[in-house]
Design a protein around this motif. Structure first.
Motif, PDB file in Angstrom:
ATOM      1  N   ILE A 259       0.872  -1.172   0.000  1.00  0.00           N
ATOM      2  CA  ILE A 259       0.000   0.000   0.000  1.00  0.00           C
ATOM      3  C   ILE A 259       0.911   1.225   0.000  1.00  0.00           C
ATOM      4  N   ASN A 260       0.618   2.171  -0.883  1.00  0.00           N
ATOM      5  CA  ASN A 260       1.369   3.418  -0.893  1.00  0.00           C
ATOM      6  C   ASN A 260       0.421   4.530  -0.441  1.00  0.00           C
ATOM      7  N   ARG A 261       0.589   4.960   0.815  1.00  0.00           N
ATOM      8  CA  ARG A 261      -0.382   5.898   1.379  1.00  0.00           C
ATOM      9  C   ARG A 261      -0.187   7.323   0.871  1.00  0.00           C
ATOM     10  N   THR A 262       1.015   7.633   0.408  1.00  0.00           N
ATOM     11  CA  THR A 262       1.224   8.987  -0.126  1.00  0.00           C
ATOM     12  C   THR A 262       0.559   9.119  -1.486  1.00  0.00           C
ATOM     13  N   GLU A 263       0.619   8.054  -2.263  1.00  0.00           N
ATOM     14  CA  GLU A 263       0.019   8.086  -3.606  1.00  0.00           C
ATOM     15  C   GLU A 263      -1.430   7.613  -3.602  1.00  0.00           C
ATOM     16  N   ASN A 264      -1.944   7.178  -2.477  1.00  0.00           N
ATOM     17  CA  ASN A 264      -3.267   6.543  -2.416  1.00  0.00           C
ATOM     18  C   ASN A 264      -3.390   5.407  -3.432  1.00  0.00           C
ATOM     19  N   SER A 265      -2.447   4.498  -3.381  1.00  0.00           N
ATOM     20  CA  SER A 265      -2.498   3.402  -4.344  1.00  0.00           C
ATOM     21  C   SER A 265      -2.044   2.095  -3.698  1.00  0.00           C
ATOM     22  N   ILE A 266      -2.390   1.020  -4.357  1.00  0.00           N
ATOM     23  CA  ILE A 266      -1.894  -0.284  -3.942  1.00  0.00           C
ATOM     24  C   ILE A 266      -1.196  -0.933  -5.135  1.00  0.00           C
ATOM     25  N   ALA A 267      -0.305  -1.862  -4.853  1.00  0.00           N
ATOM     26  CA  ALA A 267       0.367  -2.572  -5.945  1.00  0.00           C
ATOM     27  C   ALA A 267       0.136  -4.064  -5.781  1.00  0.00           C
ATOM     28  N   LEU A 268      -0.103  -4.717  -6.897  1.00  0.00           N
ATOM     29  CA  LEU A 268      -0.257  -6.172  -6.896  1.00  0.00           C
ATOM     30  C   LEU A 268       1.106  -6.827  -7.117  1.00  0.00           C
TER      31      LEU A 268
ATOM     32  N   THR B 291       0.936  -4.413 -11.126  1.00  0.00           N
ATOM     33  CA  THR B 291      -0.174  -3.514 -11.444  1.00  0.00           C
ATOM     34  C   THR B 291      -0.394  -2.560 -10.273  1.00  0.00           C
ATOM     35  N   VAL B 292      -0.635  -1.288 -10.591  1.00  0.00           N
ATOM     36  CA  VAL B 292      -0.919  -0.308  -9.541  1.00  0.00           C
ATOM     37  C   VAL B 292      -2.372   0.143  -9.678  1.00  0.00           C
ATOM     38  N   ILE B 293      -3.084   0.184  -8.560  1.00  0.00           N
ATOM     39  CA  ILE B 293      -4.473   0.643  -8.580  1.00  0.00           C
ATOM     40  C   ILE B 293      -4.596   1.787  -7.576  1.00  0.00           C
ATOM     41  N   THR B 294      -5.142   2.913  -8.036  1.00  0.00           N
ATOM     42  CA  THR B 294      -5.309   4.027  -7.091  1.00  0.00           C
ATOM     43  C   THR B 294      -6.693   3.962  -6.456  1.00  0.00           C
TER      44      THR B 294
ATOM     45  N   LEU C 126      -1.736  -8.928   8.782  1.00  0.00           N
ATOM     46  CA  LEU C 126      -1.596  -7.486   8.973  1.00  0.00           C
ATOM     47  C   LEU C 126      -0.310  -6.924   8.387  1.00  0.00           C
ATOM     48  N   GLU C 127       0.400  -7.758   7.609  1.00  0.00           N
ATOM     49  CA  GLU C 127       1.681  -7.299   7.059  1.00  0.00           C
ATOM     50  C   GLU C 127       1.529  -6.062   6.177  1.00  0.00           C
ATOM     51  N   LEU C 128       0.485  -6.067   5.306  1.00  0.00           N
ATOM     52  CA  LEU C 128       0.294  -4.919   4.404  1.00  0.00           C
ATOM     53  C   LEU C 128       0.140  -3.635   5.200  1.00  0.00           C
ATOM     54  N   ALA C 129      -0.698  -3.699   6.227  1.00  0.00           N
ATOM     55  CA  ALA C 129      -0.967  -2.519   7.054  1.00  0.00           C
ATOM     56  C   ALA C 129       0.290  -2.103   7.803  1.00  0.00           C
ATOM     57  N   LYS C 130       0.994  -3.087   8.298  1.00  0.00           N
ATOM     58  CA  LYS C 130       2.193  -2.810   9.088  1.00  0.00           C
ATOM     59  C   LYS C 130       3.244  -2.107   8.233  1.00  0.00           C
ATOM     60  N   GLU C 131       3.463  -2.647   7.036  1.00  0.00           N
ATOM     61  CA  GLU C 131       4.476  -2.033   6.167  1.00  0.00           C
ATOM     62  C   GLU C 131       4.089  -0.621   5.743  1.00  0.00           C
ATOM     63  N   ALA C 132       2.771  -0.362   5.735  1.00  0.00           N
ATOM     64  CA  ALA C 132       2.325   0.990   5.376  1.00  0.00           C
ATOM     65  C   ALA C 132       2.252   1.882   6.618  1.00  0.00           C
ATOM     66  N   ALA C 133       2.753   1.375   7.736  1.00  0.00           N
ATOM     67  CA  ALA C 133       2.792   2.156   8.992  1.00  0.00           C
ATOM     68  C   ALA C 133       1.408   2.591   9.477  1.00  0.00           C
ATOM     69  N   ILE C 134       0.429   1.740   9.248  1.00  0.00           N
ATOM     70  CA  ILE C 134      -0.898   1.957   9.834  1.00  0.00           C
ATOM     71  C   ILE C 134      -0.836   1.382  11.256  1.00  0.00           C
ATOM     72  N   VAL C 135      -1.524   2.028  12.195  1.00  0.00           N
ATOM     73  CA  VAL C 135      -1.383   1.615  13.600  1.00  0.00           C
ATOM     74  C   VAL C 135      -1.918   0.184  13.830  1.00  0.00           C
ATOM     75  N   ILE C 136      -1.054  -0.620  14.462  1.00  0.00           N
ATOM     76  CA  ILE C 136      -1.356  -2.021  14.721  1.00  0.00           C
ATOM     77  C   ILE C 136      -1.306  -2.241  16.229  1.00  0.00           C
TER      78      ILE C 136
END
Ligand code: FAD
Ligand code: FES
Lengths: 417, 102
Positions: free
Chosen positions: A90-99, A103-106, A251-261
């Protein structure tokens, strides 16, 4: 942001199971006009998970008899369902995710419904063991069915005496297997029920010819003979080994994006994470339960569905608040267990039997005077009454409750106040 | 084959044809509003509550004990209440009208 203008917006949902699927349909129902993209790495059209260890396992049904929604329903609601795709980041600055295929999806709104996966414990030899399966996905069931069909001895060892382990044991017994359940604790279901329930299920399995053994700490699996060994020196030959020792939250995706866990993805009472554009629902969340006044993590369909509805309504500009009493069920042999509430912290247990039927009773968990939870065995009446009393914080009269001659009616059982 | 008519809480009338499985599954597959079927059809969630049109009770038969118990304290229960995950589709149901509970 007014969500009435959602037409140019995109909501991306990671995870298409009880949480993600219910969310996507709820979002449409709440009036979201923009895109909804629902992603899952599981290649199978989203299905009900609870039957996997219960009726579905013993049936010969294909998974299409067990779907959450038909394929056409997604089309009708203009929900773009992409299966067999894994989200990598998850790229929180770009509001996008990558597969994983880059592939990138905003997104304008992102929902994490990533759930949980089965723990494969670090037991010596587990990687080389033959026919060893967890039970979390439709694919797991397919593997188990196949392995059982081709097995000559039909000896099955189930590691772990929680609900999933016990349900799987009951189902495989029904399919003709010789089943042994190995539980490390001194009793089965130790984390979730009172001893009286553990005893009941232990006996139930014994009566049905399944050995449920406690104090069995599995330490190794012999790669050649597929023999399972415990710390007390006992050994069990197995053609199939089912692992049911619990889950890891995804929760790895969230963790790597520094979302509170915190013991899961932390969300508020509207299912929002620490990022205002990102929500999380279902098994992956650590959420606040107002009734019990604390943060909890739950593995249940109820919670996934309720949080899905809350997140959808919030995103569409409404202001709902999560305030559910958790409920859960388990089916083993001819026994239906229905549970409501959270028993953690109880200091008193009352048993209510019913006249003339030993297979029908209920266990009521209290903390002092307060009713916390009810486990009902073949007793939907006790379950719905318990639900009502917990919700309304009614004080229950212990003498009346435990007197089977007093009919199960709300007014009969509450304390005069 | 059976024709089954659902009347939703917005008074929308939808007639579907089914051959097998439960009425709940038919409703969910076709997106009938108000029927969620969260437990997958094992009488645990009561999100598949319908009222059978009184003149059609002979087609569906009476509710079983667990259905009655699950719905006993429901605000919208009536003597025609059923959990439609417990209604198997068969010829006998042909023409039945079911009002989706609130
Ligand atoms: C055998 C079994 C029996 C159960 N019995 C009951 C029961 O009787 N009653 C009850 O209430 N609950 C039961 N449960 C629990 C219930 O199924 C879960 O609580 C429920 O499925 C949670 O839904 P969820 O959407 O939060 O997560 P999950 O169902 O875990 O779904 C998460 C989804 O996210 C996908 N995913 C995760 N990461 C990614 C990624 N990076 N990219 C793409 N996709 C991803 C996964 O593939 C998965 O499909 C049972 C569970 C099992 C396994
Ligand atoms: S689908 Fe859950 S009770 Fe009918």
């Amino acid at each position: 942001m007014s969500e009435t203008n959602s037409i140019d917006k995109t909501c991306v949902v990671i995870g298409a199971s009880h949480g993600g699927v219910n969310f996507a349909f709820a979002l449409r129902k709440e009036g979201w006009e923009g895109k909804i993209i629902l992603l899952d790495k599981d290649p199978v059209l989203p299905y009900h998970r609870p039957p996997l260890s219960k009726a579905y396992l013993t049936s010969e049904d294909a998974i299409d008899k067990n779907l959450l929604k038909s394929a056409e329903s997604y089309e009708k609601q203009a929900i773009t369902l992409q299966l067999g795709v894994t989200v990598k980041s998850i790229n929180r600055t770009e509001n996008s995710i990558a597969l994983t295929d880059e592939t990138v999806i905003t997104y304008d709104k992102l929902v994490l419904a990533t759930g949980a996966r089965a723990i494969i414990p670090p037991i010596k030899g587990i990687d080389q063991a033959k026919n060893l399966f967890p039970l979390r996905t439709a694919g797991d069931v397919e593997n188990i069915r196949k392995a059982l069909q081709t097995s000559t001895t039909k000896n099955v060892v189930v590691i772990g005496g929680g609900y999933i382990g016990l349900e799987t044991a009951a189902s495989l017994k029904k399919l003709g297997a010789n089943v042994t359940v190995l539980e490390r604790e001194e009793r089965i279901l130790a984390r979730v029920t009172a001893p009286i329930m553990s005893d009941f299920f232990q006996e139930l399995h014994a009566k049905n010819g399944v050995d449920v053994l406690t104090h069995k700490n599995v330490v190794s699996i012999c790669p050649d003979s597929n023999t399972v060994s415990c710390s007390d020196g006992s050994t069990y030959e197995a053609d199939l080994i089912i692992v049911g020792v619990g889950i890891y939250v995804n929760l790895e995706l969230a963790k790597e994006a520094a979302i509170v866990i915190e013991n899961g993805i932390k969300v508020d009472e509207t299912a929002k994470t620490s990022d205002a554009n990102i929500y999380a629902i279902g098994d992956c969340t650590f959420h606040f339960n107002p009734h019990y006044d604390r943060f909890i993590r739950l593995e249940s369909v109820q919670n996934a569905v309720d949080q899905a509805k809350i997140a959808a309504a919030t995103i569409c500009g409404k202001a709902p608040v999560y305030n559910s009493i958790p409920w859960f069920w388990s089916d083993q042999y001819d026994i239906k267990l229905q549970m409501v509430g959270l028993s953690t912290g109880y200091n008193k247990v009352l048993l209510r039997k019913e006249e003339g039927d030993l297979q029908k009773f209920s266990i009521w968990y209290f903390k002092d005077e307060e009713l916390l939870a009810v486990d009902a065995i073949n007793n939907a009446k006790a379950y719905v009454l318990g639900t009502k009393f917990i919700k309304e914080r009614k004080l229950v009269d212990p003498l009346k409750l435990t007197d089977p001659t007093i009919p199960f009616k709300p007014l009969n059982l509450v304390k005069d106040s | 084959m059976a024709k089954i008519t659902f009347i939703t809480s917005d008074k929308e009338s939808i007639t579907l044809e089914g051959t097998s499985g439960s009425v709940m599954q038919l409703a969910v597959d076709n997106g009938i509003s108000g029927i969620d079927g969260d437990c997958g059809g094992v009488c645990s969630c009561a999100t598949c509550h319908v009222h059978v049109a009184p003149e059609h009770v002979s087609k569906t038969g009476e509710a079983s004990e667990i259905e009655t118990d699950m719905l006993e304290l429901d605000e919208n229960v009536s003597e025609y209440s059923r959990l439609c995950c417990q209604l198997e589709i068969s010829e006998e149901l042909d023409g039945v009208v079911l009002h989706v509970a609130q």
